[in-house]
Design a protein around this motif. Structure first.
Motif, PDB file in Angstrom:
ATOM      1  N   LEU A  65       0.826  -1.211   0.000  1.00  0.00           N
ATOM      2  CA  LEU A  65       0.000   0.000   0.000  1.00  0.00           C
ATOM      3  C   LEU A  65       0.858   1.258   0.000  1.00  0.00           C
ATOM      4  N   VAL A  66       1.940   1.203  -0.779  1.00  0.00           N
ATOM      5  CA  VAL A  66       2.767   2.394  -0.979  1.00  0.00           C
ATOM      6  C   VAL A  66       2.360   3.016  -2.316  1.00  0.00           C
TER       7      VAL A  66
ATOM      8  N   ARG B  24      11.540   7.843   6.258  1.00  0.00           N
ATOM      9  CA  ARG B  24      10.815   6.761   6.933  1.00  0.00           C
ATOM     10  C   ARG B  24       9.839   6.094   5.956  1.00  0.00           C
TER      11      ARG B  24
ATOM     12  N   PRO C 108       6.368   4.991   4.532  1.00  0.00           N
ATOM     13  CA  PRO C 108       5.165   5.828   4.549  1.00  0.00           C
ATOM     14  C   PRO C 108       4.023   5.267   5.404  1.00  0.00           C
ATOM     15  N   ASN C 109       4.065   3.947   5.690  1.00  0.00           N
ATOM     16  CA  ASN C 109       2.924   3.393   6.432  1.00  0.00           C
ATOM     17  C   ASN C 109       3.361   2.205   7.273  1.00  0.00           C
ATOM     18  N   SER C 110       2.358   1.541   7.856  1.00  0.00           N
ATOM     19  CA  SER C 110       2.620   0.445   8.802  1.00  0.00           C
ATOM     20  C   SER C 110       2.354  -0.917   8.172  1.00  0.00           C
TER      21      SER C 110
ATOM     22  N   CYS D 123      -4.121   2.472  -4.814  1.00  0.00           N
ATOM     23  CA  CYS D 123      -4.517   2.440  -3.403  1.00  0.00           C
ATOM     24  C   CYS D 123      -3.245   2.479  -2.577  1.00  0.00           C
TER      25      CYS D 123
ATOM     26  N   ASP E 123       0.706   6.235   7.304  1.00  0.00           N
ATOM     27  CA  ASP E 123       0.667   6.239   8.780  1.00  0.00           C
ATOM     28  C   ASP E 123       1.793   7.138   9.256  1.00  0.00           C
TER      29      ASP E 123
END
Lengths: 1044, 94
Positions: A164-165, A222, A224-226, B50, B54
């Motif tokens: 999901l990047v 960093r 972008p997400n988890s 998509c 975070d």
């Protein structure tokens, strides 16, 4: 199902955010078929990973994500043994060609080392992904073709990731088109950096730390997400729903990777090229026979029997090459000694060996004969079992050698030179996060106020980061912050970060020597020190792999003895032969029994001092027991107290079962040594020697619960078969623990060194104290305490003198003259400049003359003045400093004008004794002419006893006293031992946990006024503190040496 | 050139651009948008992209969003995100 083929553990330093155990257990929980470990450019965790996968029941695949020239990432997975060797070589070459911190592998080298490897095209930092992102499809297709030629079509896969990047969807579609075009298959990977989603916060912090930025500042670097966690099968199916074959290919690849590092024989014992066409065993026997004749004169039946037995076992275990290698190392050490003027080339190697053996290897007679041990095992009845059992060795034996510092540094370099870095590499060590590092680094990235972080850090004791909450709760200014934003994150993240690897460093002295390239078995990379190379495994992994490891350890005590004997030679013209002193001199033991052990190797700690006055050693056997008894593994079960009570007849010597007698009789029924654990397992439960050794090692392994349960069951079953009831067997098993104990032979080796140091202190105190000053830092005590001890032995310590001091301390008319290097801010270059100029031109005539000729910086000159170095010209140090300020000219290209300054010299009031004292403490770390407590005594009020007064008091007397804290020790969180010092001597104190916790902050102050009951027990004297307050002195004096 | 109004600038004169605007979305069980209300309800023809963000978890206002680039039945493209903290949808160019 699924196999994760791209996964980073915390061995991807400051990037991976989960441990091996967390990743493996999570993968297993999710039902993964296999898990690959692909850390950045290293195999640091590979051995542990392989063993853990095996014990936790999931297939582990060894791999790495390597960096190619240009900074491109490539994922490599090992199929077989050849592939593993190739991967080691590739990583080694990447470090050799690139920078130590940023390895990069040349593409042509990769092309030559592909056999046995599977390549995946890499993450978004892979060359293929970058070409796709740049819309260079033709180049991308050419790149794929190139890799297919190198690895073979069936061993190269296009890696697609769906985290999901932004850009994942478009990139994956293009990669899929390239797959169809080129025939290269797709494989799905997770690019995993942590085992569960919540851990992404720690991962963010690690990335920020690695870039030396705050979380705010590191936004661009960093993730972008988890989404970089181990996902469920459903989540993976959803993420790759357009590419089901890519998921299936993970299983196809996993099926091809069958290499098991945990069981593969990657290393073989070194072979040795013996001389005169003799075999290794014959050559070793020849050397031993010759040395035995020199040592013993005639070879008695006892020596003959032991030697034959050892040679038989050496042949059985194929250790001849291994021991001859050590013999070569010892010869190299002797060359260094000769070059340093410390020995003669004519002396046989076993006479005055360069190193001192330690550990269980000291029980080897062969070691005594080939110059790697200074202890005759026959004289002390040392058993060979622990070092070289009859049955198969569970791992290669470990031989550790202690050297004086001067020899060790040179020896490491010569070992590298002699064998070459591919065949002789230093052991790695993994630095890990503890409480100080966690608070410092996390506090910075969370952008917490620097001053508050510094205040908190000053209150922290060494240890686990998980103690942070308890520490903050006790500190009023931090207790209220526990729930505050930022601080609560610090607490939570410190808990997670505890024990995380931070970097790969160099083990202090461990070295692997091999006759085949080490870089075929484990990657080797340059160390931070130029000219040195380290392998990427720490000592645990090296043990697991069965490597032969030599530990070249620098022992301060040996340096001290070496220097001391050198000083004796300078003064008297005779150098004492430390191997031939009288080891039964009762005057030496009298001194030890009095507890006069400051500066004496192994027996100077608070706990040792308390024990030695009760144990009262009278021979070397007793010294070995003294040294061995004060170890965590003995103390944890109350063993020390029980042993002492039995020794002085207060308690009977009893055994829980007669089968214990053989192992424990000589230590009065108490387990004092590691070997006794082995022996009990053999005698009580019928374990084979190798099995017994594995049981002993199991106690100190991490995550050993299941393993210990298994051993316990086997122990009880074996004991039962030998007629030992279950309850008794359980009692005996509970004597085993994971805390450290010495091997018996090690305790003997150290006991001998402790005795030698004691002998020197008794008969040559001048040289003893000069040497110990020069060898700092070492030992348990700061300079002030050593000075006080020297005074109590009638040795005067003289301030540095600009015309009389050398760089180091020296003997001068029956006193010790402090060296120039002891002055704060004065380094080697300045000290050498001062002494060389003085030698060439003559003594300095004045402060001005000194400044002109020496070229030292103003600050250094001022520090010399504070230390009293110019007292020979002018006693008013304030006046001297004024003059320095007037005369000092910085050394630059402009010549200074010789302007007169006499007219500006002022008549200043000389500093008082207090100011002189504080100045000397700050600049020298000690006050040669007095003690601060003498100056403070008038502030203490009535009713405060001195250490001298306490000598006259009885057991149970209540008294108050005061002193400077010189030492704090808190073994295993129980009673705190602290020692106060006043102008007359020491005041040993004990503080029970309840009292300590009530006033913990006060106990950390440097000057204390305490009251409590005097306890006199079996010769040991302590003040059991009931109340404490601090004496607030603004100036900083000396710093106590505090120990866990 | 912008004419000099000779007035003193004040912070209120600066307005951020591209602020998220609340938008109504009907979503599937898996959370994928099925239709969006852009003046009227429009069906989603396809998901072009998509991605998830975070960030700023150390602040009280955590940023946790799931973005979608959608192609509507009308042929238009729209970019919106779901705030994972409260489930609300917003339109925002990316």
């Amino acid at each position: 199902m699924y196999a994760e083929l791209h996964c980073h553990s915390y061995y991807s330093f400051l990037d991976g955010a989960s441990s091996l155990e967390e990743l493996i257990l999570k993968a297993k929980e999710l039902g993964y078929t296999a898990l690959a470990l692909t850390d950045h450019n290293n195999l640091c965790g590979a051995m542990s990973f392989a063993r853990l996968c095996k014990s936790l029941g999931i297939k582990g695949i060894i791999g790495a994500e390597i960096t190619l020239e240009g900074g491109y990432h490539l994922t490599l997975l090992v199929k077989d043994g050849q592939g593993y060797s190739n991967l080691c070589r590739l990583i080694t070459e990447a470090y050799r060609q690139g920078d130590r911190r940023q390895p990069e592998l040349p593409r042509e080298y990769l092309a030559e080392h592909t056999e046995g490897l599977i390549a995946l095209s890499g993450c978004t930092k892979g060359e293929l992904a970058e070409l796709v992102n740049s819309h260079k499809s033709d180049e991308a297709a050419r790149l794929i073709k190139e890799y297919q030629e190198w690895f073979g079509v069936e061993n190269y896969f296009i890696e697609i990731q769906s985290n999901l990047v932004y850009g994942d969807v478009g990139r994956n579609r293009t990669l899929s088109q390239l797959s169809a075009q080129t025939g290269a298959k797709l494989v799905a990977t997770g690019n995993v950096h942590y085992h569960q989603r919540e851990r992404h916060q720690l991962q963010d912090c690690l990335v920020a730390i690695s870039h030396c930025q705050t979380l705010e500042e590191s936004h661009r670097v960093r993730r972008p997400n988890s989404e970089f966690y181990l996902r469920t099968i459903d989540e993976l199916n959803e993420a790759f729903k357009e590419y089901p074959q890519a998921l299936a290919n993970t299983l196809n690849i996993a099926a091809k990777c069958d290499f098991d590092l945990a069981t593969a024989s990657v290393y073989s014992l070194p072979e040795y090229q013996a001389v005169n066409s003799k075999s290794q065993d014959e050559y070793l026997e020849e050397i031993c026979n010759q040395a035995a004749l020199r040592r013993y004169g005639t070879i008695s039946p006892k020596v003959e029997f032991r030697l034959r037995e050892e040679l038989r076992l050496v042949k059985k275990h194929r250790l001849a090459g291994f021991l001859l290698l050590y013999h070569d190392v010892a010869k190299l050490g002797r060359e260094v000694m000769v070059d340093l003027g410390l020995s003669s080339a004519d002396l046989p190697l076993e006479e005055n060996p360069p190193g001192r053996g330690r550990g269980s290897s000291v029980s080897l007679l062969i070691g005594y004969l080939i110059g790697i041990s200074h202890i005759d095992p026959l004289e002390f009845g040392l058993s060979l079992e622990r070092f070289m059992p009859e049955d198969s060795l569970s791992c290669a034996p470990d031989i550790d050698l202690d050297f004086p510092r001067s020899i060790r540094e040179e020896l490491i370099l010569r070992t590298h030179e002699k064998w070459g870095w591919r065949y002789a590499a230093l052991t790695g060590t993994i630095g890990t996060y503890q409480i100080h590092g966690a608070v410092r680094d996390l506090g910075k990235v969370l952008d917490l106020p620097a001053e508050e972080l510094a205040q908190l850090s000053a209150q922290l004791e060494w240890g686990s980061a998980r103690k942070l909450e308890k520490v903050m709760e006790k500190l009023p200014q931090f207790k209220e912050k526990l729930d505050s934003p930022g601080w609560c994150d610090l607490l939570r993240l410190s808990w997670e970060l505890d024990g995380f690897p931070k970097y790969l460093g160099q083990h202090p002295g461990g070295m692997i020597i091999s006759s085949t390239p080490i870089s075929d078995v484990v990657p080797v990379q340059p160390a931070a020190t130029p000219g040195r190379y380290i392998c990427q495994w720490d000592k645990d992994s090296i043990d697991d792999a069965g490597f032969v490891k030599i530990d070249f350890l620098a022992l301060g005590a040996l340096s001290q003895i070496q220097e001391c004997t050198g000083l004796i030679y300078e003064r008297t013209g005779t150098m004492p032969d430390m191997s031939r002193i009288d080891f039964n001199d009762q005057k030496v033991y009298d001194m030890l029994c009095r507890g006069d052990t400051i500066g004496i190797f192994q027996v100077e700690s608070a706990a040792q001092m308390q024990t030695i006055v009760r144990l009262k050693p009278r021979n070397l056997f007793d010294m070995a027991h003294e040294v061995g008894a004060v170890r965590p593994g003995v103390g944890v079960n109350g063993g020390v107290q029980e042993y002492l009570a039995r020794r002085c007849g207060k308690k009977p010597v009893v055994f829980d079962h007669p089968l214990e007698k053989h192992a424990l009789e000589r230590t009065l029924g108490i387990v004092l040594f590691q070997d006794q654990v082995n022996q009990l397992a053999i005698d009580v439960a019928g374990f084979k020697p190798a099995e017994a050794d594995q049981l002993r090692r199991a106690f100190s392994r991490r995550h050993n619960q299941a393993l210990l349960e298994d051993y316990r069951s086997r122990f009880l079953a074996g004991a039962l078969a030998r007629g030992v009831d279950e309850e008794t067997a359980g009692v005996i098993f509970r004597k085993f623990n994971g805390q450290y104990m010495f091997p018996e032979s090690h305790a003997f080796a150290f006991g001998v060194t402790a005795y030698r140091t004691s002998w020197l202190k008794l008969y040559y105190p001048l040289e003893f104290f000069a040497a110990i000053f020069n060898q700092q830092p070492m030992g348990f005590y700061n300079l002030e305490t050593l000075k006080e001890d020297a005074k109590s032995h009638g040795i005067k310590i003289l301030n540095p003198d600009i015309n009389k001091s050398d760089r180091l301390c020296r003997i001068e008319n029956g006193a010790v003259r402090l060296g120039l290097l002891m002055v704060s801010g004065l380094g080697e270059a300045a000290a050498s400049a001062i002494t060389e100029t003085r030698t060439e031109i003559g003594n300095y005539k004045s402060v001005g003359d000194f400044l002109e000729r020496s070229g030292v910086l103003e600050e250094v000159a001022l520090n010399l003045a504070s230390a009293g170095a110019f007292d020979c010209f002018e006693l008013n140090r304030r006046k001297v400093k004024w003059e320095i300020g007037l005369r000092y000219r910085p050394a630059n290209c402009q010549l200074s004008l010789p302007l007169p300054v006499e007219q500006d010299l002022a008549a200043l009031v000389p500093p008082g004794n207090w100011d002189k004292m504080i100045d000397e403490y700050s600049n020298l770390g000690l006050y040669p002419t007095g003690h601060i407590m003498a100056s403070l005594r008038h502030k203490l009020g009535k009713g405060i006893c001195t250490s001298k007064d306490m000598d006259k008091m009885k057991d149970g007397d209540y008294l108050g006293t005061a002193g400077l804290v010189i030492r704090r020790q808190r073994p295993r969180g129980k009673v705190v031992f602290l020692t106060l010092e006043d102008e007359f001597g020491h005041i040993p104190c004990m503080v029970f946990p309840g009292i300590y916790q009530q006033s913990e902050l006060t106990f950390k102050k440097p000057f204390l006024i305490v009251s409590g009951y005097l306890s006199r027990k079996d010769g040991a004297c302590n003040l059991v503190i009931q109340k404490v307050k601090s004496l607030d002195i603004k100036e900083k004096v000396t710093v106590s040496r505090d120990w866990k | 050139m912008v004419k000099d109004t000779r007035k003193t600038l004040c912070p209120g004169a600066f307005k951020p651009v591209d602020l998220p605007e609340a938008i109504l979305v009907r979503e599937s069980k898996s959370g994928t948008p099925l239709s969006v209300r852009d003046c009227t309800w429009q069906t989603v023809a396809g998901v072009e992209g998509c991605w998830r963000i975070d960030d700023e978890w150390w602040r009280p206002q955590v940023v946790s969003r799931l973005y979608f680039e959608l192609r509507l039945a009308s042929g238009c493209k729209i970019c919106l995100f779901k705030n994972l903290a409260d489930g609300c949808w917003f339109r925002q160019n990316y």
